[in-house]
Design an enzyme around this catalytic site. Sequence first.
Site, PDB file in Angstrom:
ATOM      1  N   GLY A 201       0.874  -1.181   0.000  1.00 22.34           N
ATOM      2  CA  GLY A 201       0.000   0.000   0.000  1.00 22.34           C
ATOM      3  C   GLY A 201       0.904   1.222   0.000  1.00 22.34           C
ATOM      4  O   GLY A 201       1.848   1.291   0.788  1.00 22.34           O
TER       5      GLY A 201
ATOM      6  N   GLY B  71       9.384   3.847  -5.286  1.00 17.72           N
ATOM      7  CA  GLY B  71       8.945   5.247  -5.245  1.00 17.72           C
ATOM      8  C   GLY B  71       8.502   5.640  -3.840  1.00 17.72           C
ATOM      9  O   GLY B  71       8.745   6.764  -3.390  1.00 17.72           O
ATOM     10  N   ASP B  72       7.870   4.719  -3.144  1.00 17.75           N
ATOM     11  CA  ASP B  72       7.413   4.998  -1.773  1.00 17.75           C
ATOM     12  C   ASP B  72       8.609   5.124  -0.828  1.00 17.75           C
ATOM     13  O   ASP B  72       8.614   5.966   0.076  1.00 17.75           O
ATOM     14  CB  ASP B  72       6.477   3.889  -1.291  1.00 17.75           C
ATOM     15  CG  ASP B  72       5.259   3.745  -2.179  1.00 17.75           C
ATOM     16  OD1 ASP B  72       4.769   4.779  -2.679  1.00 17.75           O
ATOM     17  OD2 ASP B  72       4.801   2.615  -2.386  1.00 17.75           O
TER      18      ASP B  72
ATOM     19  N   GLY C   3       0.552   4.240   1.028  1.00 15.28           N
ATOM     20  CA  GLY C   3       0.631   4.977   2.290  1.00 15.28           C
ATOM     21  C   GLY C   3       1.470   4.235   3.306  1.00 15.28           C
ATOM     22  O   GLY C   3       2.406   4.785   3.899  1.00 15.28           O
ATOM     23  N   ALA C   4       1.147   2.954   3.514  1.00 12.84           N
ATOM     24  CA  ALA C   4       1.882   2.154   4.501  1.00 12.84           C
ATOM     25  C   ALA C   4       3.350   2.038   4.117  1.00 12.84           C
ATOM     26  O   ALA C   4       4.237   2.100   4.985  1.00 12.84           O
ATOM     27  CB  ALA C   4       1.247   0.778   4.626  1.00 12.84           C
TER      28      ALA C   4
ATOM     29  N   THR D 168       8.890  -2.786  -6.831  1.00 15.35           N
ATOM     30  CA  THR D 168       7.674  -2.443  -6.072  1.00 15.35           C
ATOM     31  C   THR D 168       8.058  -1.685  -4.798  1.00 15.35           C
ATOM     32  O   THR D 168       8.885  -2.150  -4.020  1.00 15.35           O
ATOM     33  CB  THR D 168       6.898  -3.718  -5.694  1.00 15.35           C
ATOM     34  OG1 THR D 168       6.787  -4.546  -6.836  1.00 15.35           O
ATOM     35  CG2 THR D 168       5.514  -3.364  -5.172  1.00 15.35           C
TER      36      THR D 168
ATOM     37  N   ASP E 182      13.175  -6.214  -7.918  1.00 16.81           N
ATOM     38  CA  ASP E 182      11.746  -5.907  -7.719  1.00 16.81           C
ATOM     39  C   ASP E 182      11.630  -4.420  -7.394  1.00 16.81           C
ATOM     40  O   ASP E 182      12.093  -3.977  -6.345  1.00 16.81           O
ATOM     41  CB  ASP E 182      11.194  -6.762  -6.568  1.00 16.81           C
ATOM     42  CG  ASP E 182       9.692  -6.582  -6.369  1.00 16.81           C
ATOM     43  OD1 ASP E 182       9.099  -5.672  -6.977  1.00 16.81           O
ATOM     44  OD2 ASP E 182       9.121  -7.360  -5.595  1.00 16.81           O
TER      45      ASP E 182
HETATM   46  O1  RIB Z   1       3.789   1.688  -4.674  1.00 14.21           O
HETATM   47  C1  RIB Z   1       3.740   0.300  -4.494  1.00 14.21           C
HETATM   48  C2  RIB Z   1       2.436  -0.104  -3.899  1.00 14.21           C
HETATM   49  O2  RIB Z   1       1.404   0.195  -4.799  1.00 14.21           O
HETATM   50  C3  RIB Z   1       2.288  -1.568  -3.610  1.00 14.21           C
HETATM   51  O3  RIB Z   1       2.769  -1.926  -2.333  1.00 14.21           O
HETATM   52  C4  RIB Z   1       0.800  -1.797  -3.794  1.00 14.21           C
HETATM   53  O4  RIB Z   1       0.133  -2.048  -2.606  1.00 14.21           O
HETATM   54  C5  RIB Z   1       0.278  -0.565  -4.483  1.00 14.21           C
HETATM   55  O5  RIB Z   1      -0.465   0.186  -3.636  1.00 14.21           O
END
Ligand code: RIB
Length: 294
Positions: A39, A244-245, A41-42, A241, A239
């Site tokens: 997620g 960016g967060d 936000g998380a 994923t 990976d």
């Molecule tokens: O930015 C990556 C996130 O995007 C993933 O963890 C997924 O949950 C989506 O929200």
Amino acid sequence: MTAIAVLGSTNMDLVAYVPRAPARGETVTGRELRTVPGGKGANQAVAAARAGGDVLMIGAVGTDEYGSRLRTNLVHAGVDTDLLHTAAGPSGTAHVVVDDEGANSIVVIPGANGTVTSLGPGETAAIAAADLLLLQLELPLTAVTEGARSARSRGVRTILTPSPVQPLPSQLLDCVDLLVPNEFEAAALSGCGEPHAAAEMLLRQVPEVVITLGPKGCLYAARDAEAVLFPAPGVTAVDTTGAGDTFVGTLAVALGEGRPMPEALAWASSAAALCVQRPGASTSMPYRSEIDAA
Ligand code: RIB
């Protein structure tokens, strides 16, 4: 310690690792399925906490089994979850496909995140007490806009990740201090495929922009300065994923500590480079000591 409020999503990521993503109408055989807390936000909350921030998460998880795992994951990262509500029904899920080059494509089903349509007095007070507010677009736009307006009225700096990308109302953009789109999102929001041109367009709406460019680094642009390209450390991605967060969460901590933007961007880029070398979203975010060492 930098006080960071995150108003955003929690999802359980169901990640399929495949040689290459399927084309429309195609079936491919994957190698492995992992279930990983995520997620946007998380992820930003975990990244900021690991980078040394004092982080509070505002959002919702569901009453399913994923909900308790998502909350526990945040608690273990040191994130305050007092304002992470539990809504009847399923938690948010993200259906992620990661190919052999580490690139991903994601479908998000909002679940409990979709119940966060407005903020209460507790949420507004928490935002007012923070140094920075981190926002993304996996919660309903009404709540995101309310959060941004609340932050602006209290002088709290706001950083928006415009993902999943969608047209943004001026009521929201007027309250954003720093916009951090990736290349795709920047093009979609500005109508310009070239990052410098996109940044120039976006600066008409917000005072500062960082466009993340994956292995090419990031482009920083502000109204009062020349745009600058910051290169990323050269690494092999397994990976991407959550990269960016990780970048945003770490950047927020650095900015909250008063570091100049070039130094903050370099630190955030190092954190994102560490993240892409490991599988999963919140599982791959580095700790402050690792970022400093990198
Ligand atoms: O930015 C990556 C996130 O995007 C993933 O963890 C997924 O949950 C989506 O929200």
